[in-house]
Motif scaffolding. Structure first.
Motif, PDB file in Angstrom:
ATOM      1  N   LEU A 389      -8.795  -2.933  -2.520  1.00 44.91           N
ATOM      2  CA  LEU A 389      -8.041  -1.758  -2.111  1.00 44.91           C
ATOM      3  C   LEU A 389      -6.550  -1.950  -2.388  1.00 44.91           C
ATOM      4  O   LEU A 389      -5.876  -1.043  -2.903  1.00 44.91           O
ATOM      5  CB  LEU A 389      -8.269  -1.475  -0.622  1.00 44.91           C
ATOM      6  CG  LEU A 389      -7.518  -0.262  -0.059  1.00 44.91           C
ATOM      7  CD1 LEU A 389      -7.913   1.005  -0.804  1.00 44.91           C
ATOM      8  CD2 LEU A 389      -7.805  -0.113   1.435  1.00 44.91           C
ATOM      9  N   ARG A 390      -6.045  -3.125  -2.073  1.00 47.86           N
ATOM     10  CA  ARG A 390      -4.628  -3.393  -2.309  1.00 47.86           C
ATOM     11  C   ARG A 390      -4.311  -3.353  -3.797  1.00 47.86           C
ATOM     12  O   ARG A 390      -3.275  -2.812  -4.212  1.00 47.86           O
ATOM     13  CB  ARG A 390      -4.264  -4.765  -1.731  1.00 47.86           C
ATOM     14  CG  ARG A 390      -2.791  -5.102  -1.828  1.00 47.86           C
ATOM     15  CD  ARG A 390      -2.523  -6.444  -1.162  1.00 47.86           C
ATOM     16  NE  ARG A 390      -1.113  -6.777  -1.222  1.00 47.86           N
ATOM     17  CZ  ARG A 390      -0.603  -7.923  -0.768  1.00 47.86           C
ATOM     18  NH1 ARG A 390      -1.415  -8.818  -0.195  1.00 47.86           N
ATOM     19  NH2 ARG A 390       0.694  -8.154  -0.866  1.00 47.86           N
ATOM     20  N   ARG A 391      -5.198  -3.891  -4.601  1.00 49.73           N
ATOM     21  CA  ARG A 391      -4.990  -3.903  -6.047  1.00 49.73           C
ATOM     22  C   ARG A 391      -5.015  -2.485  -6.614  1.00 49.73           C
ATOM     23  O   ARG A 391      -4.173  -2.113  -7.435  1.00 49.73           O
ATOM     24  CB  ARG A 391      -6.062  -4.758  -6.713  1.00 49.73           C
ATOM     25  CG  ARG A 391      -5.872  -4.930  -8.224  1.00 49.73           C
ATOM     26  CD  ARG A 391      -6.879  -5.904  -8.818  1.00 49.73           C
ATOM     27  NE  ARG A 391      -8.259  -5.429  -8.688  1.00 49.73           N
ATOM     28  CZ  ARG A 391      -9.167  -5.965  -7.869  1.00 49.73           C
ATOM     29  NH1 ARG A 391      -8.847  -6.999  -7.099  1.00 49.73           N
ATOM     30  NH2 ARG A 391     -10.399  -5.480  -7.816  1.00 49.73           N
ATOM     31  N   VAL A 392      -5.970  -1.681  -6.160  1.00 48.15           N
ATOM     32  CA  VAL A 392      -6.083  -0.302  -6.653  1.00 48.15           C
ATOM     33  C   VAL A 392      -4.848   0.507  -6.267  1.00 48.15           C
ATOM     34  O   VAL A 392      -4.293   1.266  -7.078  1.00 48.15           O
ATOM     35  CB  VAL A 392      -7.357   0.362  -6.102  1.00 48.15           C
ATOM     36  CG1 VAL A 392      -7.347   1.869  -6.398  1.00 48.15           C
ATOM     37  CG2 VAL A 392      -8.590  -0.284  -6.712  1.00 48.15           C
ATOM     38  N   THR A 396      -2.234   2.166  -8.811  1.00 47.18           N
ATOM     39  CA  THR A 396      -2.017   3.610  -8.739  1.00 47.18           C
ATOM     40  C   THR A 396      -0.538   3.930  -8.648  1.00 47.18           C
ATOM     41  O   THR A 396      -0.034   4.842  -9.319  1.00 47.18           O
ATOM     42  CB  THR A 396      -2.765   4.212  -7.538  1.00 47.18           C
ATOM     43  OG1 THR A 396      -4.161   3.932  -7.662  1.00 47.18           O
ATOM     44  CG2 THR A 396      -2.542   5.709  -7.457  1.00 47.18           C
ATOM     45  N   VAL A 397       0.162   3.172  -7.796  1.00 52.28           N
ATOM     46  CA  VAL A 397       1.613   3.368  -7.655  1.00 52.28           C
ATOM     47  C   VAL A 397       2.314   3.084  -8.977  1.00 52.28           C
ATOM     48  O   VAL A 397       3.212   3.828  -9.407  1.00 52.28           O
ATOM     49  CB  VAL A 397       2.170   2.473  -6.536  1.00 52.28           C
ATOM     50  CG1 VAL A 397       3.695   2.485  -6.555  1.00 52.28           C
ATOM     51  CG2 VAL A 397       1.652   2.933  -5.183  1.00 52.28           C
ATOM     52  N   GLY A 402       5.155   5.326 -13.612  1.00 56.80           N
ATOM     53  CA  GLY A 402       5.339   5.485 -15.055  1.00 56.80           C
ATOM     54  C   GLY A 402       5.266   6.935 -15.485  1.00 56.80           C
ATOM     55  O   GLY A 402       6.092   7.409 -16.277  1.00 56.80           O
ATOM     56  N   VAL A 403       4.280   7.647 -14.964  1.00 56.04           N
ATOM     57  CA  VAL A 403       4.141   9.066 -15.286  1.00 56.04           C
ATOM     58  C   VAL A 403       5.360   9.846 -14.804  1.00 56.04           C
ATOM     59  O   VAL A 403       5.878  10.734 -15.500  1.00 56.04           O
ATOM     60  CB  VAL A 403       2.851   9.633 -14.670  1.00 56.04           C
ATOM     61  CG1 VAL A 403       2.809  11.157 -14.808  1.00 56.04           C
ATOM     62  CG2 VAL A 403       1.623   9.012 -15.318  1.00 56.04           C
ATOM     63  N   ALA A 404       5.825   9.512 -13.593  1.00 57.70           N
ATOM     64  CA  ALA A 404       6.978  10.214 -13.032  1.00 57.70           C
ATOM     65  C   ALA A 404       8.226   9.988 -13.870  1.00 57.70           C
ATOM     66  O   ALA A 404       9.023  10.914 -14.088  1.00 57.70           O
ATOM     67  CB  ALA A 404       7.221   9.753 -11.592  1.00 57.70           C
TER      68      ALA A 404
END
Length: 718
Positions: A389-392, A396-397, A402-404
């Motif tokens: 969960l921490r890795r995902v 995601t962040v 990057g997208v932002a």
């Protein structure tokens, strides 16, 4: 100056508590940010809420100076690179986060929100927003096009202070030998800054230059500096028993004074910039001083858990609240003060608090505690964490960031130079100017003609609301003559009307719409305009719509003035567009294409009611039927105000809609009763239509839902 000499002259900064922490400052920050929130969420509730920024200035000036003095005392020097690095750790993470999230979000909602976004982003990231906006001619108080980062101006002022003050402080300590000298110099500099604000401010003109300027608005920071010097000195009033005995009661008086200023100060008042903001800063100094020393009642009050929670996150709350509000308001347009409006404001507040809390925990605190490198190492470790969960979440962040970044860069590159509102105003202005240029001289008939006017008999004066409504007005009133300009106040409107009267080009029917950016500051001015138009013209005064604090006051003033003029009426644009806020453009002020036709309808219904009231002849507007309860018309009435074929109108000379108005003498002081013309009563107002007390709004047309025709059983006293 040697290190030893500097050490001897350095004041002995003493901690407020055992760990040097000043208890209660977070509570004071909470009050400051709450004031700003209320001011931006609903200016009418707290018109002086912008003073919350000045509380921040005072606290910042005091804290930064106290920290620097403590460093001088313990290390005998100021480590400038380390000081500026600490400031960067504190300010940059949240600020960059706001910029990266807000720009793509605004782009997705409406490209109008991206106008000038390149300049705004540059100002935000370089802490130069205030001077860039001054150079661009932006307005903080009267802008109708929302800026995404308009609140960043104060961060720029503070950061400019952080850059210069450490150097000046070292020089000041080296050049003086006592706390009294330093306090006097700081107070003198504060007085000079406040004096410059007072001198440069021009009453009646936009105050953005003196409000944004670092030179004119540094006095709050400098007052905080003076307090820090006074607190660092051994002995003195702040450490006396007398002050400790009275400080809690003094603080409550100062708190009450600040509240009174926030409730009464207006950006339109000269006193605001010629002593009002300075007085608020002095009261803020009293509040900070009351928190110094051993714990007391006021400190306990400021340490209440909710206040501390908000205060600790006040920086993020201040950063996020305005972009969130602007984007939501564009995404979900609502009428001011409607239930939907309050729900939207509540949603904006909840989102702001949630985002600020997440930013504080996940972004700001890690960087402050571990530095940029430490936070980056921890984040890279999360990308490879053994915990799925921490890795995902970390990945995601990383992907979202990057997208932002890419989206923000593209948005800045493709941002329009002008909003759709600006483009419409410019295009419509040309048409308005053309109609005004073709205006010819007119002669009013000896007997006043109060029949429903055609477009060729109407002159319209106004501001940008009229300009953006030109298409709708010309469609409903072919041949209408418009004289309108953006940002016209009533004083400008008076000059425009007088000029046209001298030319002899003002027709027998006139509508007036001024003050969207400033309200109605002088009822006598409105009276002068109506007096100049005389009693032989039909006059419609359109009231105002918007979220500024002056809107309710202005509309009340217009109602009060127009009540004294039998040949005038108020057209209630405020109520009409409140029911259809989606017809406004992105700024929430100017009507769009459909909104322009709604505006024209409001004006038409006002003329229709005024004509009917003065002539006794029912008026049916084009496209309306007797079966339409929202049409505001009576049955079988001609559209031009002439006598119906069935002859069911008075035959006392008013059948043609003409009557003679005395040219001199006092206005009637007794109530007048509407003509008792028989009008069918079968078309009641629809559910939700306004039913204001006629004694309060005796001549307002609550379009589009209020019935214009009169029922014979409902004659209204005038």
């Amino acid at each position: 100056m040697t290190t030893q000499a500097l050490q001897e002259r350095a004041p002995r900064a003493r901690p407020a508590g055992e760990d040097g922490r000043i208890e209660g400052l977070d509570g004071l920050r909470a009050l400051a940010v709450a004031a700003v929130l209320v001011y931006h969420l609903r200016p009418a509730s707290l018109p002086g809420g912008f003073l919350g920024v000045d509380i921040f200035f005072v606290v910042s000036g005091f804290l930064i100076t106290t920290l620097l003095l403590r460093e001088l005392r313990t290390k005998h020097r100021v480590d400038l690179p380390r000081f500026w690095l600490r400031r960067a750790r504190r300010l940059l993470p949240a600020l960059v986060g706001v910029v990266l999230v807000s720009i793509p979000s605004a782009w997705a909602v409406n490209t109008d929100l991206l106008v000038s976004i390149g300049r705004q982003a540059l100002g935000a990231l370089t802490f130069s927003s205030n001077w860039l906006e001054i150079a661009a001619g932006s307005s903080y108080f009267t802008a109708t096009a929302p800026q995404l980062f308009v609140n960043f101006w104060s961060l720029a002022v503070e950061e400019q202070f952080y850059l210069l003050w450490p150097i000046l402080l070292v020089a000041l300590v080296a050049a003086t030998s006592s706390a009294r000298q330093r306090v006097r110099l700081a107070l003198g500099a504060a007085a000079a800054s406040a004096g410059l604000m007072a001198v440069l401010h021009t009453p009646g003109q936009d105050a953005t230059r003196v409000y944004y300027g670092t030179d004119t608005h540094a006095f709050g920071l400098l007052l905080g500096v003076a307090l820090a010097f006074a607190w660092a000195a051994p002995g003195g009033v702040l450490r006396s028993r007398g002050w400790r005995r009275w400080r809690a009661r003094t603080a409550l008086v100062a708190l009450a004074g600040l509240a009174a200023l926030m409730l009464t100060l207006r950006q339109s008042s000269a006193f605001t910039f010629r002593g009002g903001i300075l007085l608020a800063s002095v009261l803020a100094i009293v509040l900070v001083a009351a928190l110094l020393g051993p714990p007391g009642p006021f400190q306990r009050l400021m340490r209440l858990a909710p206040l501390e929670w908000v205060g600790q996150r006040s920086y993020g709350i201040y950063l996020w609240h305005w972009p969130v509000l602007v984007i939501l308001a564009e995404l979900l347009p609502t009428a001011h003060d409607s239930p939907a409006h309050w729900a939207l404001r509540g949603l904006a507040l909840a989102l702001t608090l949630a985002i600020a809390a997440a930013s504080y925990r996940l972004l700001e605190q890690p960087v402050r505690s571990h530095g940029f490198r430490g936070a980056w190492r921890a984040f890279r470790a999360s990308l490879r964490s053994a915990v799925p969960l921490r890795r995902v979440l970390a990945r995601t962040v990383a992907g979202g960031t990057g997208v932002a970044v890419v989206a923000a860069l593209v948005a800045v590159a493709v941002a329009p130079e002008r909003t759709q509102t600006q483009k419409q105003i410019e295009a419509a202005q040309r048409a308005v100017d053309a109609s005004a240029a073709q205006a010819g001289r007119v002669e009013l008939p000896a007997d006043a003609d109060f029949t429903m006017p055609t477009g060729a008999e109407i002159t319209g004066f106004g501001d940008s609301i009229v300009v953006t409504s030109a298409d709708g007005l010309e469609a409903r009133f072919p041949g209408i003559m418009l004289d309108a300009r953006s940002i016209r106040r009533w004083s400008d409107g008076e000059a425009a009307v007088e000029g046209r009267l001298e030319e002899g080009t003002v027709r027998r029917a006139v509508f007036l719409d001024f003050g969207t950016n400033a309200g109605v500051r002088d009822k006598a001015l409105v009276r002068r305009v109506l007096d100049s138009l005389g009693p032989r013209r039909m006059v419609v005064v359109v009231n105002l719509y918007g979220g500024s604090y002056w809107i309710p006051q202005a509309n009340t003033a217009l109602d009060a003035v127009v009540e004294d003029y039998p040949n005038a009426i108020v057209a209630d644009w405020h109520s009409a567009v409140s029911e259809r806020p989606e017809l406004l453009q992105a700024d929430g002020i100017h009507p769009g294409i459909e909104g322009a036709h709604l505006y024209a309808r409001v004006v038409a219904e006002a003329f229709a009611e005024l004509s009917e009231r003065l002539t006794g002849v029912p008026v049916q507007l084009p496209g309306e039927t007797a079966d339409d309860p929202a049409s505001g018309t009576a049955t079988n009435a001609p559209t031009d105000g002439s006598v119906p074929a069935d002859g069911s109108v008075p035959t006392d000379g008013r059948a043609a809609g003409r009557m003679t108005i005395p040219q001199a003498g006092p206005r009637p002081t007794t109530p007048r009763t509407r003509p008792q013309t028989a009008v069918p009563c079968g078309n009641p107002s629809p559910p939700g239509a306004r039913t204001d007390d006629p004694a309060r709004h005796p001549r307002s047309v609550h379009a589009p839902s209020r019935t214009v025709g009169r029922c014979e059983t409902h004659a209204t006293a005038r």
